[in-house]
Design a protein around this motif. Structure first.
Motif, short mmCIF file in Angstrom:
data_model
loop_
_atom_site.label_atom_id
_atom_site.label_comp_id
_atom_site.label_asym_id
_atom_site.label_seq_id
_atom_site.Cartn_x
_atom_site.Cartn_y
_atom_site.Cartn_z
N GLN A 314 0.83 -1.20 0.00
CA GLN A 314 0.00 0.00 0.00
C GLN A 314 0.87 1.26 0.00
O GLN A 314 0.50 2.28 -0.60
CB GLN A 314 -0.92 0.00 1.23
CG GLN A 314 -1.98 1.11 1.20
CD GLN A 314 -2.89 1.01 -0.01
OE1 GLN A 314 -3.46 -0.05 -0.31
NE2 GLN A 314 -3.03 2.11 -0.75
N GLU A 315 2.03 1.18 0.64
CA GLU A 315 2.95 2.33 0.62
C GLU A 315 3.40 2.62 -0.81
O GLU A 315 3.51 3.78 -1.22
CB GLU A 315 4.17 2.04 1.50
CG GLU A 315 5.16 3.19 1.55
CD GLU A 315 6.39 2.86 2.38
OE1 GLU A 315 6.96 1.77 2.19
OE2 GLU A 315 6.77 3.68 3.23
N ASP A 318 0.57 4.31 -2.58
CA ASP A 318 0.37 5.69 -2.11
C ASP A 318 1.49 6.62 -2.56
O ASP A 318 1.23 7.77 -2.92
CB ASP A 318 0.29 5.70 -0.58
CG ASP A 318 -0.94 4.99 -0.07
OD1 ASP A 318 -1.90 4.83 -0.85
OD2 ASP A 318 -0.95 4.57 1.11
N LYS A 319 2.73 6.15 -2.54
CA LYS A 319 3.86 7.04 -2.80
C LYS A 319 4.33 7.03 -4.26
O LYS A 319 4.81 8.04 -4.76
CB LYS A 319 5.03 6.69 -1.88
CG LYS A 319 4.72 6.98 -0.41
CD LYS A 319 5.92 6.70 0.49
CE LYS A 319 5.60 7.06 1.93
NZ LYS A 319 6.74 6.76 2.85
N LEU A 322 0.68 7.59 -6.17
CA LEU A 322 -0.12 8.64 -5.53
C LEU A 322 -1.57 8.21 -5.37
O LEU A 322 -2.50 9.01 -5.51
CB LEU A 322 -0.02 9.95 -6.33
CG LEU A 322 1.39 10.50 -6.51
CD1 LEU A 322 1.36 11.82 -7.27
CD2 LEU A 322 2.09 10.69 -5.16
N GLY A 323 -1.76 6.93 -5.14
CA GLY A 323 -3.11 6.40 -4.92
C GLY A 323 -3.82 5.94 -6.18
O GLY A 323 -4.90 5.34 -6.08
#
Length: 531
Positions: A314-315, A318-319, A322-323
């Motif tokens: 998930q990191e 997200d990173k 950017l989702g």
């Protein structure tokens, strides 16, 4: 009752059964406010396709080596362009379902002999009526020892093909393949008039006016297009704009109406523009970190498992994305595929499990991981995040930053590197995806996953599933295939990247936007219209 009545009136307005005045009178009589009624009317009218206008699209690909021969298509520019002027025997609809295109229907009793009944009365752009002769010539263009078509490998299973009259074609396969109707939807296998596979004459919704490789393609609407409810624009310009900043500027200045591949680093700037829509679709595309089992230490099962448990998926979403994506489960089948194994537990970061397997592997020292943003945007950052999370489990990963030039020939699929970053566009069927990258007979098996008990079982299951016509049995077989790759295979598949594109708010689409390729299945030109 009131809602049903309003829905009925809305559908009547969308289909032209009533005009805007009658619609307003009818829904206002239910007690709806004027602003609400106007909003409903505007939405309904926008959803009703209109003809006309010049559609200009900026595409992030394009090369001076591009051609109008569908057998050479290798990037998103030629993919979109090819779908604009050409049709195929079948197509993947915007709901992900396979439907007949130039084949009105298709059938097989055993999965080995496939009969395609051609749509009658379809004309090529040169006025010639399409017949089985053209279909045979088109397929033969991609088959045989001398063919240079990229679809040649897909069609090696075709033992013979023949015409049965002017409007029927019969394929005999070497072995049963329940997915063969999907294969003939491949973008390379465009149906062209016999004797002309390269000039760009097809049966599609648009006629090529000019084509400058690596620059642009100009087309106009085919007035005799056979497909109802498609090809709404009068004229089309597909423009190669590889630089993301230039593409974005062109859309913001109104020089183009749509673009693919939004740069996620600047997407917030786009979102603040009131005239632009952002479109996101999670499809089959995914980022991977293939470990080659032919290279020490990746031939060690416990070491592979240690690395798989050491990643914060998930990191990465997200990173790095950017989702704009979804976590993966170390196999290539996405939720957009028909037989995605949703029963398989999601693998999560687990430092204890990673440390357990790492100790059991007996390995010590740095593990090199090669990465370059040539693999995908943010690949180096993703590799560093993997190194950071693995360190929490006591695993030392050395990120090797590779040059962009020559990455695919010098790093990917290369024993000298062992472990690297990679990108796959995915495939519309499980068999297609497995055959491209995971079976023991493909050159693109970038994990060199061969010889283990798991891989032997996987290869047998893929063959069994290919021949299986019972849907529930196929599902069981493909579920197990995904489990085997995730457990024993060398692929780390931590994330599926979404297709993120942008267009002017003057552009309208159907509610469903296809997930099999970027740009509405690469068929935006045929499916979209000006509101």
């Amino acid at each position: 009752m009131k809602d049903k009545f309003i829905d009925l009136q809305t559908r009547k307005l969308m289909t032209g059964s009533i005009d805007r005045r009658k619609f307003m009178m009818s829904v206002l009589a239910t007690g709806l406010t004027v602003p609400a009624a106007l909003s409903l009317a505007n939405r309904a009218e926008a959803a009703n396709p209109k003809s006309g206008g010049l559609f200009r699209m900026g595409i992030a690909h394009g090369s001076t080596t591009d051609t109008l021969d569908s057998g050479t298509s290798e990037n998103h520019f030629t993919l979109v362009n090819g779908y604009t002027f050409g049709n195929h025997l079948t197509e993947v609809g915007n709901d992900g379902q396979l439907v007949g295109e130039l084949a009105e229907s298709y059938e097989s009793a055993d999965g080995q002999t496939w009969v395609f009944n051609l749509r009658q009365g379809v004309e090529f752009h040169n006025g010639k009526t399409m017949t089985s002769e053209d279909v045979l010539a088109s397929f033969n263009h991609h088959m045989g020892e001398d063919s240079t078509s990229a679809a040649k490998g897909l069609l090696t299973a075709v033992k013979s093909l023949k015409a049965d009259g002017k409007n029927r074609v019969v394929f005999e396969l070497e072995s049963p393949n329940a997915d063969f109707p999907f294969i003939v939807s491949d973008y390379h296998i465009s149906i062209r008039p016999a004797g002309d596979m390269t000039s760009g004459i097809g049966t599609g919704g648009y006629i090529v006016q000019s084509f400058e490789p690596g620059v642009k393609s100009v087309l106009k609407r085919n007035p005799n297009y056979w497909k109802e409810g498609r090809a709404h624009f009068d004229e089309v310009e597909l423009i190669s704009i590889i630089d993301p900043t230039a593409r974005q500027t062109a859309l913001m200045n109104g020089d183009i109406d749509a673009m693919d591949r939004v740069d996620l680093k600047t997407i917030n700037l786009f979102k603040r523009n009131p005239n632009i829509n952002i479109m996101e679709k999670t499809g089959t595309a995914h980022y991977t970190f293939p470990m080659r089992l032919s290279v020490d230490p990746f031939d060690n099962y416990d070491l592979r498992m240690a690395l798989k448990h050491s990643i914060k998926r998930q990191e990465l979403v997200d990173k790095v994305l950017l989702g704009y994506g979804a976590v993966g489960n170390d196999h290539p089948i996405s939720t957009a595929n028909r037989y995605h194994n949703s029963d398989m537990p999601q693998r999560e970061f687990d430092a204890d499990k990673a440390a357990f397997h790492y100790k059991k592997s007996g390995h010590s020292g740095k593990i090199p991981l090669s990465a370059s943003d040539a693999a995908f945007a943010g690949a180096v950052d993703a590799a560093q995040l993997i190194a950071n999370s693995a360190a929490e489990a006591g695993i030392e990963i050395e990120v090797v930053r590779e040059p962009k030039d020559g990455y695919w020939s010098n790093v990917w699929n290369n024993d000298a590197k062992g472990w690297c970053a990679c990108y796959w566009g995915g495939r519309p069927t499980e068999d297609w995806m497995f055959s491209a990258a995971y079976t023991n007979d493909t050159e693109w098996n970038d994990t060199a996953w061969k010889g283990t008990d798991g891989s032997k079982k996987f290869n047998a299951l893929v063959k069994a599933a290919r021949a299986e016509l019972d849907d529930s049995k196929r599902r069981e077989l493909y579920y197990e295939c995904q489990s085997l790759i995730s457990d024993d295979g060398g692929a780390i598949v931590p994330l599926f990247n979404s297709y993120v594109s942008a267009n002017s708010k003057a552009i309208a689409t159907e509610d469903n936007v296809a997930a099999n390729w970027d740009s509405d299945g690469a068929k935006c030109v045929e499916r979209w219209w000006f509101a």
